[in-house]
Design an enzyme around this catalytic site. Structure first.
Site, PDB file in Angstrom:
ATOM      1  N   LYS A 124       8.528  -4.860 -10.692  1.00 28.81           N
ATOM      2  CA  LYS A 124       8.377  -4.659 -12.134  1.00 28.81           C
ATOM      3  C   LYS A 124       8.445  -3.185 -12.532  1.00 28.81           C
ATOM      4  O   LYS A 124       9.109  -2.821 -13.502  1.00 28.81           O
ATOM      5  CB  LYS A 124       7.032  -5.248 -12.575  1.00 28.81           C
ATOM      6  CG  LYS A 124       6.880  -5.392 -14.059  1.00 28.81           C
ATOM      7  CD  LYS A 124       7.575  -6.644 -14.499  1.00 28.81           C
ATOM      8  CE  LYS A 124       7.485  -6.903 -15.967  1.00 28.81           C
ATOM      9  NZ  LYS A 124       8.024  -8.240 -16.291  1.00 28.81           N
ATOM     10  N   HIS A 152      -5.205  -0.885   6.694  1.00 29.52           N
ATOM     11  CA  HIS A 152      -4.097  -1.125   5.755  1.00 29.52           C
ATOM     12  C   HIS A 152      -3.700   0.175   5.035  1.00 29.52           C
ATOM     13  O   HIS A 152      -4.344   0.555   4.064  1.00 29.52           O
ATOM     14  CB  HIS A 152      -4.496  -2.191   4.729  1.00 29.52           C
ATOM     15  CG  HIS A 152      -4.576  -3.552   5.333  1.00 29.52           C
ATOM     16  ND1 HIS A 152      -3.512  -4.419   5.348  1.00 29.52           N
ATOM     17  CD2 HIS A 152      -5.581  -4.173   5.991  1.00 29.52           C
ATOM     18  CE1 HIS A 152      -3.858  -5.520   5.980  1.00 29.52           C
ATOM     19  NE2 HIS A 152      -5.106  -5.407   6.376  1.00 29.52           N
ATOM     20  N   GLY A 171      -1.557 -10.481   8.321  1.00 24.73           N
ATOM     21  CA  GLY A 171      -1.499 -11.929   8.120  1.00 24.73           C
ATOM     22  C   GLY A 171      -2.854 -12.532   8.412  1.00 24.73           C
ATOM     23  O   GLY A 171      -3.700 -11.896   9.051  1.00 24.73           O
ATOM     24  N   CYS A 229      -2.276  -4.269  10.938  1.00 24.89           N
ATOM     25  CA  CYS A 229      -3.299  -5.301  11.116  1.00 24.89           C
ATOM     26  C   CYS A 229      -2.794  -6.428  12.026  1.00 24.89           C
ATOM     27  O   CYS A 229      -2.564  -6.198  13.187  1.00 24.89           O
ATOM     28  CB  CYS A 229      -3.771  -5.816   9.756  1.00 24.89           C
ATOM     29  SG  CYS A 229      -5.386  -6.597   9.888  1.00 24.89           S
ATOM     30  N   TYR A 230      -2.564  -7.630  11.510  1.00 25.04           N
ATOM     31  CA  TYR A 230      -2.042  -8.694  12.379  1.00 25.04           C
ATOM     32  C   TYR A 230      -0.745  -8.233  13.043  1.00 25.04           C
ATOM     33  O   TYR A 230      -0.508  -8.517  14.220  1.00 25.04           O
ATOM     34  CB  TYR A 230      -1.783  -9.978  11.577  1.00 25.04           C
ATOM     35  CG  TYR A 230      -1.147 -11.072  12.413  1.00 25.04           C
ATOM     36  CD1 TYR A 230      -1.934 -11.983  13.109  1.00 25.04           C
ATOM     37  CD2 TYR A 230       0.245 -11.173  12.542  1.00 25.04           C
ATOM     38  CE1 TYR A 230      -1.359 -12.971  13.899  1.00 25.04           C
ATOM     39  CE2 TYR A 230       0.838 -12.156  13.337  1.00 25.04           C
ATOM     40  CZ  TYR A 230       0.035 -13.049  14.008  1.00 25.04           C
ATOM     41  OH  TYR A 230       0.608 -14.018  14.799  1.00 25.04           O
ATOM     42  N   GLU A 245      -1.353   0.639   3.090  1.00 26.28           N
ATOM     43  CA  GLU A 245      -0.740   0.368   1.780  1.00 26.28           C
ATOM     44  C   GLU A 245      -1.759   0.278   0.648  1.00 26.28           C
ATOM     45  O   GLU A 245      -1.392   0.401  -0.510  1.00 26.28           O
ATOM     46  CB  GLU A 245       0.101  -0.917   1.843  1.00 26.28           C
ATOM     47  CG  GLU A 245      -0.658  -2.230   2.002  1.00 26.28           C
ATOM     48  CD  GLU A 245      -1.045  -2.566   3.442  1.00 26.28           C
ATOM     49  OE1 GLU A 245      -1.054  -1.654   4.302  1.00 26.28           O
ATOM     50  OE2 GLU A 245      -1.372  -3.737   3.703  1.00 26.28           O
ATOM     51  N   SER A 282      14.685 -12.769 -24.417  1.00 28.43           N
ATOM     52  CA  SER A 282      13.388 -13.158 -24.974  1.00 28.43           C
ATOM     53  C   SER A 282      12.700 -11.967 -25.626  1.00 28.43           C
ATOM     54  O   SER A 282      11.726 -12.122 -26.342  1.00 28.43           O
ATOM     55  CB  SER A 282      12.498 -13.687 -23.854  1.00 28.43           C
ATOM     56  OG  SER A 282      12.172 -12.627 -22.971  1.00 28.43           O
ATOM     57  N   GLY A 283      13.209 -10.768 -25.343  1.00 27.05           N
ATOM     58  CA  GLY A 283      12.523  -9.573 -25.819  1.00 27.05           C
ATOM     59  C   GLY A 283      11.566  -9.028 -24.774  1.00 27.05           C
ATOM     60  O   GLY A 283      11.033  -7.937 -24.916  1.00 27.05           O
ATOM     61  N   GLY A 284      11.355  -9.790 -23.692  1.00 26.55           N
ATOM     62  CA  GLY A 284      10.524  -9.305 -22.588  1.00 26.55           C
ATOM     63  C   GLY A 284      11.262  -8.230 -21.805  1.00 26.55           C
ATOM     64  O   GLY A 284      12.481  -8.067 -21.962  1.00 26.55           O
ATOM     65  N   VAL A 285      10.521  -7.511 -20.957  1.00 26.52           N
ATOM     66  CA  VAL A 285      11.098  -6.379 -20.234  1.00 26.52           C
ATOM     67  C   VAL A 285      12.271  -6.811 -19.352  1.00 26.52           C
ATOM     68  O   VAL A 285      13.337  -6.182 -19.368  1.00 26.52           O
ATOM     69  CB  VAL A 285      10.027  -5.702 -19.341  1.00 26.52           C
ATOM     70  CG1 VAL A 285      10.603  -4.506 -18.605  1.00 26.52           C
ATOM     71  CG2 VAL A 285       8.819  -5.301 -20.157  1.00 26.52           C
ATOM     72  N   ASP A 286      12.092  -7.905 -18.609  1.00 28.30           N
ATOM     73  CA  ASP A 286      13.109  -8.280 -17.622  1.00 28.30           C
ATOM     74  C   ASP A 286      14.427  -8.657 -18.284  1.00 28.30           C
ATOM     75  O   ASP A 286      15.489  -8.183 -17.880  1.00 28.30           O
ATOM     76  CB  ASP A 286      12.617  -9.432 -16.742  1.00 28.30           C
ATOM     77  CG  ASP A 286      11.303  -9.103 -16.049  1.00 28.30           C
ATOM     78  OD1 ASP A 286      10.989  -7.904 -15.958  1.00 28.30           O
ATOM     79  OD2 ASP A 286      10.601 -10.027 -15.620  1.00 28.30           O
ATOM     80  N   SER A 287      14.358  -9.513 -19.314  1.00 26.95           N
ATOM     81  CA  SER A 287      15.631  -9.912 -19.925  1.00 26.95           C
ATOM     82  C   SER A 287      16.246  -8.740 -20.682  1.00 26.95           C
ATOM     83  O   SER A 287      17.475  -8.613 -20.755  1.00 26.95           O
ATOM     84  CB  SER A 287      15.477 -11.150 -20.811  1.00 26.95           C
ATOM     85  OG  SER A 287      14.696 -10.894 -21.940  1.00 26.95           O
TER      86      SER A 287
END
Ligand code: XMP
Length: 514
Positions: free
Chosen positions: A370, A173, A56, A83-84, A175, A227-232
């Site tokens: 994602k 870090h 943080g 870290c923090y 990560e 919509s044709g997007g990945v999520d929908s």
């Protein structure tokens, strides 16, 4: 849902909180990010195998510095502070944190670090490695029960550990990719200290989600704007598996998609076990956009028109109990973590009309990142081109045409964009860019074709690489590829006599031209 042996990530405001969660899930351990102020009762109910405190931007000795309930240290649950988070743990357990006195004691960037390999954190690792540091404070005195577990030239407390209570802290870090042994260190924590189970897989998620969705939806109907997007797309495939034709997918074809995209969406979804409705609203959108030049005005018109069409379709359907949305985990974390995500304004279904009422909103992807959504899409059998589809703006090609949008310009842009995409794929470079496309400018310039003079439009090619789309770099595409694309576009797209390559990063430019 049954519980996995999961990890709780308490967020102290660090910029890498989502990255930590992704790294944990990469090792097939389920985790969630919650605010550091999560009440103790909720922590207990979460029943974590381990807790990670994120970094943080604060100093622990600042008034009002973020803090967790100190009772977390009495639960017998392993803790890793980053870290923090490490400094907070040290201070909360009676140690002392101080600002580094000299510039050389503050560490930023790649730092050679010596690990104490007898410590659980560094078990099985080389004794020396590179870690990535970003801190101005350091642990001046250890809390009781702790020992130093790693050091750098400037910092004796690069890592600290209390093996008895299974409390660990790292100043660096783990990560970020620059920490060479970051993944191994996290694995040591997850499997060595926390004894977490590596049972987080998309097959498992799919099965549990389908069961939970069936139970919740019963014999109700669900509406989803596709919509044709990945999520929908993934949302639709998951819901289709759960409730079949109780799912109604409405695809509003606004005519601002890329070449053949509308037909492709229809081809994929009309074969699935769901009710697919394609609304041909192309004329309607073009009419509304006629003569409109300002980018923001275009966006507003498209957004409003979209809602109108969707609203009309919903009304025609009669009673529908649920509205489904493809909200994903980064949206949930950004909107406050765990609280019900508001309907995203940049989503096509922004601001649903009052009179369209639903019993509830379903967000079956709200816990997925994602890359996990893509992986679930593959598990559900969606075609690869849909699963790896690049982000595409809601207002579509309208924001890739500078100035007014006409049918003719849309047709020119579709062809130019298709050429660029074909050549990128053929040269094996499609993966080198996070997003690439052609845009049509309003720049007319003189050219010569054959024996005659032309006075035509210029196409801009744009290819960017980015992690998060907040900043982006332009991709150094090979000249011979650009050459091929340029000559094909000028030859194959009437009305275009010049091709430009955009070599601006974001900032100062944006990814889209409007
Ligand atoms: P900019 O142009 O803001 O784009 O640098 C960053 C990313 O967002 C996408 N984008 C949009 N996506 N609705 C969307 O769903 C929009 O109105 C919109 N505008 C930009 C853009 O394609 C890029 O990936």
């Amino acid at each position: 849902m049954e519980q996995n042996r999961r990890i709780l990530i308490l967020d102290f405001g660090g910029q890498y909180n989502q990255l930590i969660a992704r790294r944990v899930r990469e090792q097939h351990v389920y985790c969630e990010v919650h605010p550091c102020t999560m009440p103790l009762a909720e922590i207990l109910a979460f029943d974590p195998a381990g807790i990670i405190f994120t970094g943080g931007p604060h100093s622990v000795y600042e008034p009002g510095a973020p803090a967790a309930d100190p009772a977390v240290f009495t639960l017998g649950i392993p803790v890793l502070g980053i870290c923090y988070g490490c400094q907070y743990m040290a201070a909360a357990l009676g140690g002392e944190v101080a600002p580094a006195q000299s510039a050389s004691a503050r560490e930023y960037g790649k730092t050679p670090t010596v690990f104490e390999t007898s410590c659980t954190l560094f078990s099985g690792l080389p004794e020396q490695s590179i870690t990535w540091m970003s801190h101005g404070d350091y642990i001046a005195r250890l809390p009781q029960g702790f020992v130093f577990a790693a050091r750098s030239a400037a910092c004796p407390s690069a890592a600290i550990a209390d093996e008895t209570r299974r409390f660990y802290g790292v100043q660096f870090h783990p990560e970020v990719n620059h920490t060479e042994q970051g993944r191994a260190i996290l694995a040591n924590i997850l499997f060595g200290a926390c004894r977490a189970a590596a049972d987080w897989t998309m097959e498992d998620f799919r099965e549990k989600s389908v069961r939970a969705l069936r139970e919740k939806i019963g014999d109700g109907r669900v509406l989803l704007a596709l919509s044709g997007g990945v999520d929908s797309a993934v949302c639709a495939a998951l819901l289709s598996e759960a409730v079949g034709r109780q799912l109604i997918c409405v695809f509003v074809d606004h005519g601002l998609m890329r070449k053949d995209e509308g037909d492709r969406i229809e081809a994929v979804f009309s074969q699935m076990d769901l009710c697919f409705i394609r609304v041909d609203a192309r004329r309607r959108f073009l009419k509304k956009l006629s003569g409109v030049r300002k980018p923001e005005e275009k966006r507003k018109i498209i957004g409003t028109e979209f809602i109108r069409v969707f609203e009309e379709e919903s009304r025609a359907l009669g009673t529908v109990e649920y509205l489904a949305q493809g909200t994903i985990y980064p949206d949930v974390i950004e909107s406050g973590g765990g609280k019900a995500a508001v309907i995203k304004s940049h989503h096509n279904v922004g601001g649903l009309p009052e009179e369209v009422r639903f019993r509830g909103i379903l967000e079956p992807l709200r816990l997925l990142f994602k890359d996990e959504v893509r992986s679930l899409g593959r598990t559900l059998g969606l075609p690869e081109d849909l699963v790896t589809r690049q982000p595409f703006p809601g207002p579509g090609l309208a924001v890739r045409i500078i100035g007014s949008v006409t049918e003719k310009k849309l047709a020119m842009l579709r062809e130019a964009d298709a050429v660029f995409r074909e050549e990128m794929t053929a040269s094996g470079l499609a993966e080198a860019a996070s997003q690439y496309f052609a845009a049509l400018t309003n720049l007319r310039s003189v050219g010569v074709m054959g024996d005659s003079r032309s006075y035509d439009l210029a196409v801009v090619l744009r290819a960017v690489s980015t992690e998060d789309f907040m900043t982006a770099d332009w991709v150094r595409l090979p000249y011979d590829l650009l050459d091929r694309v340029s000559s094909r576009i000028v030859n194959e797209v009437p009305g275009v006599n010049r091709v430009l390559y955009d070599i601006t990063s974001k900032p100062p430019a944006t990814v889209e031209l409007e």
